[in-house]
Design an enzyme around this catalytic site. Structure first.
Site, PDB file in Angstrom:
ATOM      1  N   ASP A 162      38.995   7.572  67.273  1.00 52.37           N
ATOM      2  CA  ASP A 162      39.978   8.554  66.823  1.00 52.37           C
ATOM      3  C   ASP A 162      41.229   8.610  67.682  1.00 52.37           C
ATOM      4  O   ASP A 162      42.220   9.223  67.294  1.00 52.37           O
ATOM      5  CB  ASP A 162      39.322   9.946  66.751  1.00 52.37           C
ATOM      6  CG  ASP A 162      38.265   9.972  65.671  1.00 52.37           C
ATOM      7  OD1 ASP A 162      38.520   9.412  64.593  1.00 52.37           O
ATOM      8  OD2 ASP A 162      37.175  10.513  65.917  1.00 52.37           O
ATOM      9  N   HIS A 207      36.564  12.134  57.555  1.00 51.73           N
ATOM     10  CA  HIS A 207      37.598  11.095  57.680  1.00 51.73           C
ATOM     11  C   HIS A 207      37.584  10.117  56.505  1.00 51.73           C
ATOM     12  O   HIS A 207      36.545   9.947  55.849  1.00 51.73           O
ATOM     13  CB  HIS A 207      37.337  10.266  58.954  1.00 51.73           C
ATOM     14  CG  HIS A 207      37.655  10.965  60.240  1.00 51.73           C
ATOM     15  ND1 HIS A 207      36.780  10.985  61.306  1.00 51.73           N
ATOM     16  CD2 HIS A 207      38.755  11.655  60.643  1.00 51.73           C
ATOM     17  CE1 HIS A 207      37.336  11.655  62.310  1.00 51.73           C
ATOM     18  NE2 HIS A 207      38.520  12.079  61.937  1.00 51.73           N
ATOM     19  N   CYS A 230      33.288   4.915  64.550  1.00 55.45           N
ATOM     20  CA  CYS A 230      33.845   5.925  65.472  1.00 55.45           C
ATOM     21  C   CYS A 230      33.651   5.588  66.943  1.00 55.45           C
ATOM     22  O   CYS A 230      34.384   6.084  67.787  1.00 55.45           O
ATOM     23  CB  CYS A 230      33.175   7.278  65.256  1.00 55.45           C
ATOM     24  SG  CYS A 230      32.881   7.680  63.573  1.00 55.45           S
TER      25      CYS A 230
HETATM   26  C1  CIR Z   1      34.873  15.320  65.531  1.00 56.99           C
HETATM   27  O1  CIR Z   1      34.715  16.246  64.745  1.00 56.99           O
HETATM   28  O2  CIR Z   1      35.981  14.973  65.900  1.00 56.99           O
HETATM   29  C2  CIR Z   1      33.648  14.608  66.044  1.00 56.99           C
HETATM   30  N1  CIR Z   1      32.553  15.523  66.123  1.00 56.99           N
HETATM   31  C3  CIR Z   1      33.279  13.442  65.169  1.00 56.99           C
HETATM   32  C4  CIR Z   1      34.315  12.356  65.137  1.00 56.99           C
HETATM   33  C5  CIR Z   1      33.876  11.153  64.378  1.00 56.99           C
HETATM   34  N2  CIR Z   1      34.857  10.144  64.395  1.00 56.99           N
HETATM   35  C6  CIR Z   1      35.120   9.335  63.388  1.00 56.99           C
HETATM   36  O3  CIR Z   1      34.566   9.478  62.302  1.00 56.99           O
HETATM   37  N3  CIR Z   1      36.058   8.426  63.558  1.00 56.99           N
END
Ligand code: CIR
Length: 255
Positions: free
Chosen positions: A67, A161, A248
């Site tokens: 991210d 996402h 992720c």
């Molecule tokens: C969030 O809500 O940001 C984290 N708990 C999960 C992020 C997952 N990232 C992704 O799908 N790229």
């Protein structure tokens, strides 16, 4: 050429992760760490050199390095994550990418998570989600149009996402859950749908010639294999409780 996969340790604070669409469930941190280590081994087996970015034990979502950046051929875009709690994660990733790419920084009021960007050839599909806004699409367009990238916005509903709803599993093959996105923008791709009993199965990680896939979704795995997509299965149950999936947990950088 070396393919580097940047990862980051599962932090002690993961139990306090952001959650948007899921109800909080206890995460077995030892199992999460074992699954994450097996994921890193699968990346190595796929031909990557795995490099861990500096750990952030007090940043609950810091294992989800995807991210924090969008890594392209000649440039890396450092994001401004949609969740304010995650904005401090980007600095260390920018430091890790700096030796390999020119860096561009997304600026306020734009917000964007790397999980909302799917690259297919020279097209960048950008999810408009609770994390990524139209200002970010505009900043990306301004920076990347001249570099030959087409920006295609896609509305995301009901899931965190874009890449929770669609990922690439072959040169022109995409794995999708149609309930969470309009597939119109992907009409010239070959679409493989997740099994209806496995809505969260659309996140696979194509790295070099390997497709990593969560072992929790056997029905969709069978569909993929019937379509000729060979899979390497990895267990991902614990970080899934933090709303994270396979893409992720790494940033892939060709160097
Ligand atoms: C969030 O809500 O940001 C984290 N708990 C999960 C992020 C997952 N990232 C992704 O799908 N790229």
């Amino acid at each position: 050429m070396t393919t580097r996969a940047l990862t980051r340790a599962v932090p002690d604070s993961i139990a306090r992760c952001e959650l948007t669409h899921l109800t909080r469930k206890p995460i077995d941190i030892d199992l999460a760490r074992a699954q994450h280590a097996a994921y890193e081994d699968a990346l190595r087996a796929a031909g990557c050199v795995v490099e861990r970015v500096v750990a952030m034990p007090d940043a609950p979502d810091s294992v989800f390095v995807e991210d924090t950046a969008i890594v392209l051929d000649d440039i890396a875009v450092i994001t401004r994550p949609g969740a304010a709690s995650r904005r401090r994660e980007v600095e260390s990733v920018a430091a890790a990418l700096g030796p390999h790419r020119e860096l561009l920084h997304i600026e306020a009021p734009a917000t964007i998570d790397g999980g909302d960007v799917l690259r297919v050839g020279r097209r960048l599909f950008v999810g408009l989600s609770t994390r990524t806004n139209a200002d970010a699409v505009e900043q990306l367009h301004t920076a990347l149009d001249a570099r030959g990238y087409d920006l295609v916005p896609v509305i995301v509903r009901g899931v965190l996402h874009l890449k929770s709803a669609v990922t690439q599993v072959g040169a022109s093959q995409l794995l999708v859950n149609r309930d969470w996105i309009d597939v119109g923008p992907f009409r010239d791709c070959d679409l493989i749908e997740v099994d209806p009993l496995e809505p969260s199965a659309a996140n696979a990680l194509l790295v070099r010639e390997t497709v990593l896939f969560p072992s929790e979704f056997p029905r969709t795995a069978e569909r993929l294999e019937r379509s000729g997509v060979q899979l390497v299965r990895v267990a991902a149950s614990e970080l899934a409780k933090a709303e994270g999936a396979l893409t992720c947990c790494s940033l892939v950088v060709e160097t």
